[in-house]
Scaffold this motif. Structure first.
Motif, PDB file in Angstrom:
ATOM      1  N   VAL A 142       0.837  -1.205   0.000  1.00  0.00           N
ATOM      2  CA  VAL A 142       0.000   0.000   0.000  1.00  0.00           C
ATOM      3  C   VAL A 142       0.875   1.260   0.000  1.00  0.00           C
ATOM      4  O   VAL A 142       0.624   2.218  -0.747  1.00  0.00           O
ATOM      5  N   PHE A 561      -5.151  -0.997  -5.427  1.00  0.00           N
ATOM      6  CA  PHE A 561      -5.090  -1.759  -4.183  1.00  0.00           C
ATOM      7  C   PHE A 561      -5.933  -3.031  -4.205  1.00  0.00           C
ATOM      8  O   PHE A 561      -5.812  -3.866  -3.312  1.00  0.00           O
ATOM      9  N   ASN A 570       1.738  -5.437  -5.857  1.00  0.00           N
ATOM     10  CA  ASN A 570       0.902  -6.397  -5.133  1.00  0.00           C
ATOM     11  C   ASN A 570       1.342  -7.829  -5.396  1.00  0.00           C
ATOM     12  O   ASN A 570       1.348  -8.666  -4.492  1.00  0.00           O
ATOM     13  N   GLY A 588      -8.208  -4.105   0.025  1.00  0.00           N
ATOM     14  CA  GLY A 588      -8.014  -3.113  -1.028  1.00  0.00           C
ATOM     15  C   GLY A 588      -9.264  -2.369  -1.440  1.00  0.00           C
ATOM     16  O   GLY A 588      -9.211  -1.153  -1.694  1.00  0.00           O
TER      17      GLY A 588
END
Length: 609
Positions: A142, A561, A570, A588
């Motif tokens: 993140v 996300f 990710n 997310g």
């Protein structure tokens, strides 16, 4: 809809489909489209290849090189080490510091590269803190994505949107134009992850087990070296000053093995190879191995006017970036068999010191230098990492059995770190002030990195992520083809038709949602290429300022996300964090909604339509 537009949309749909399945890989899809689009007659070959001459492409390549210079000089790793020391065993403090540092570093180099650097650091932190890696890895990804919302050069989508503004005749964004949106987003993300980490595995989960490779401290215990490690500083009135090591004969007379000499430089200490003719200076710090068990360190200090210095951590930790150890075995072809370590001139020949010896499983505890080597002996040798690397191909005299875990953390140009920071600082100043174009500032930074020895030409070429560059270049022709066939105007009218006469905030929210949804299937870079001209067309249709619409696309492109395939960032943490697809969805999706609301509030306020 014209036939040309239908063909372009069919090719775009095919590209999106291939991107979704990652078959073939993304850069190959981009090359296919570069070849296919000119065949439609909508654009020419020169227009399809024009991306290779785009200044933003050169700028992105230069930023990869600058980022690699920061890695090779150990700047990013030192920040990680600082994080370990400051955070201790507090998981909440770990999350806060980790996200701040990763976002800060990612503002000036590739977010994917930052994550690759910090994954082993986070794993080490998790082991030390007794936490599950899954409770920290999501915070890492993140923060890396939010780093793209901080500066103009933080992520390719920012540069793409900036370039689209310039192509439409507007001034582009400034270096820190994104920070007023990124900083609040980071604050919200930290607060959110302090709560959301509890959904990602409890403390009862076991951290990942350490690798099977040994650590330096484990070798120190195995070879009974712990009590033999000492750092002594040469005082100003020491009789050792000005005398070469061979005249002192410390090994034979005192049972002392000088492994390395630290000598102060202009910006940092240097590691001096302890050769026979090396003359000692006042202030030198001797890194010693006392291989004779009868050596009295206090007596040694009084005799030679030396000052004992504290050790800051485990064995060799003070010099872990410069000095390491390796375990080797004596094969039957070795010319060392039958010779003692002194007789074989081991240090002169290999630039390494023998600090331990084992026959079978038993460590030798006697006077090591006089012991005659035998077939099958296992030696623990210590010295500069560069000498250890040279040892690996030599299988006649010694066979390398084990390299320690610390070998992977060694940076090749640690002493150049101040110069790398100087080069980076100059690049940032040039970009912020606008004295020269951004691409020229980045190229100046690359040249300085090379001139200062932070990175070489071969390393520079390897540092450039060519797959990303080809992907951007291959997708840029779509923007031109859609513009020439009316596709951009059609998309703008469709989006405006969906929101009707809604307020500007509602239009911006729609652009954010569409961009974020595109990001579920294709890379955020490709998404920015497609959505930036659509956003500017909507601004023109509404007779509004283009900046809030362009900024919304940039922020939405970085808000990847929601799934593990939304961004390479990710994907990198998926395995180490032991995550499932649903872990990304449940963490997310809510934060994407937070990012949407934050953007809809801040963008029209700071950049009025």
């Amino acid at each position: 809809m014209t036939a040309d537009l239908a063909i372009v949309l069919a090719l775009l749909s095919a590209a999106v489909l291939m991107f979704s399945f990652n078959r073939p890989r993304m850069d190959v899809v981009a090359l296919i489209m570069m070849v296919a689009l000119p065949l439609t007659g909508v654009i020419g070959v020169e227009e399809a290849l024009a991306g290779f001459s785009d200044p933003n492409i050169v700028l992105i390549a230069a930023l990869f090189v600058i980022g690699e210079g920061l890695v090779r000089t150990g700047i990013a790793q030192r920040l990680g080490d600082w994080l370990v020391n400051r955070a201790g065993r507090s998981e909440a403090r770990l999350v806060v510091l980790l996200m701040v540092i990763v976002t800060g570093v990612g503002s000036f180099m590739s977010s994917t590269g930052v994550v690759a650097i910090f994954i082993p650091i986070v794993l080490r932190i998790a082991r030390n803190a007794g936490a599950a890696p899954g409770r920290l890895m999501m915070s890492l990804s993140v923060a890396a994505l939010i780093s793209g919302m901080m500066t103009l050069v933080a992520t390719p989508p920012n540069l793409i949107v900036h370039g689209e503004l310039i192509r439409h005749g507007f001034d582009g964004f400034h270096f820190f134009s994104f920070a007023p949106f990124g900083i609040p987003m980071l604050v919200l993300a930290i607060g959110y992850m302090l709560v959301a980490r509890r959904w990602l595995g409890g403390p009862e989960e076991s951290p990942l087990a350490p690798g099977t490779r040994p650590r330096l401290v484990e070798w120190a215990e195995e070879y009974e070296l712990v009590e033999r490690e000492h750092r002594l500083r040469v005082m100003r009135h020491s009789p050792l000053i000005g005398r070469p090591l061979e005249a002192l004969d410390l090994r034979s007379a005192s049972g002392v093995n000088v492994i390395a000499i630290e000598r102060g430089g202009y910006f940092s200490r240097r590691l001096i190879r302890p050769l026979a003719g090396t003359e000692l200076q006042a202030g030198d710090v001797l890194f010693l191995d006392l291989f004779a068990g009868t050596v009295d360190v206090d007596e040694l200090c009084r005799r030679f006017a030396l000052e004992r210095l504290p050790l800051l951590g485990a064995y060799f930790s003070d010099l872990a970036q410069e000095i390491g150890m390796v375990e080797v075995m004596i094969p039957d072809t070795s010319r060392l068999i039958g010779s003692s370590i002194v007789e074989s001139h081991f240090r002169s020949k290999y630039d390494l010191n023998v600090v331990g010896l084992k026959r079978g499983r038993k460590a030798h505890t006697g006077r090591l230098m006089d012991e005659r080597l035998q077939l099958g002996d296992t030696l623990l040798v210590a010295g500069p990492w560069r000498a250890i690397r040279r040892l690996q191909p030599d299988k006649q005299d010694m066979v390398v059995l084990n390299l320690p875990v610390e070998f992977d953390d060694v940076v090749p140009a640690a002493s150049r770190a101040p110069y790398a920071l100087l080069a980076l600082g100059l690049v940032v100043v040039l970009m912020v002030t606008g004295v020269v174009p951004n691409v020229q500032a980045a190229l100046i930074g690359c040249l300085l990195m090379g001139w200062f020895g932070c990175i070489g030409m071969d390393s520079s070429y390897r540092a450039i992520h060519w797959q990303s560059l080809v992907l951007i270049v291959g997708m840029l022709p779509f923007s031109l083809a859609l513009q020439q066939t009316g596709g951009i105007d059609l998309a703008a009218h469709l989006l405006l038709g969906m929101v009707g006469d809604a307020s500007p905030r509602m239009v911006l929210a729609s652009i954010f949602v569409v961009t974020a949804v595109f990001g579920l299937f294709i890379s955020n870079t490709a998404t920015a290429v497609l959505m930036a001209p659509v956003a500017l067309a909507i601004a023109e249709e509404l007779q509004a300022s283009p900046y809030p619409f362009a900024m919304t696309v940039a922020l939405a492109a970085s808000a990847a996300f929601m799934t593990p395939v939304s961004s390479p960032v990710n994907t990198l943490v998926l395995g180490p964090g032991n995550y499932t697809f649903f872990d990304f969805v449940r963490v997310g999706v809510p934060f994407t909604l937070v990012a949407l609301l934050t953007s809809v509030v801040l963008v029209p306020w700071l950049l009025p339509p």
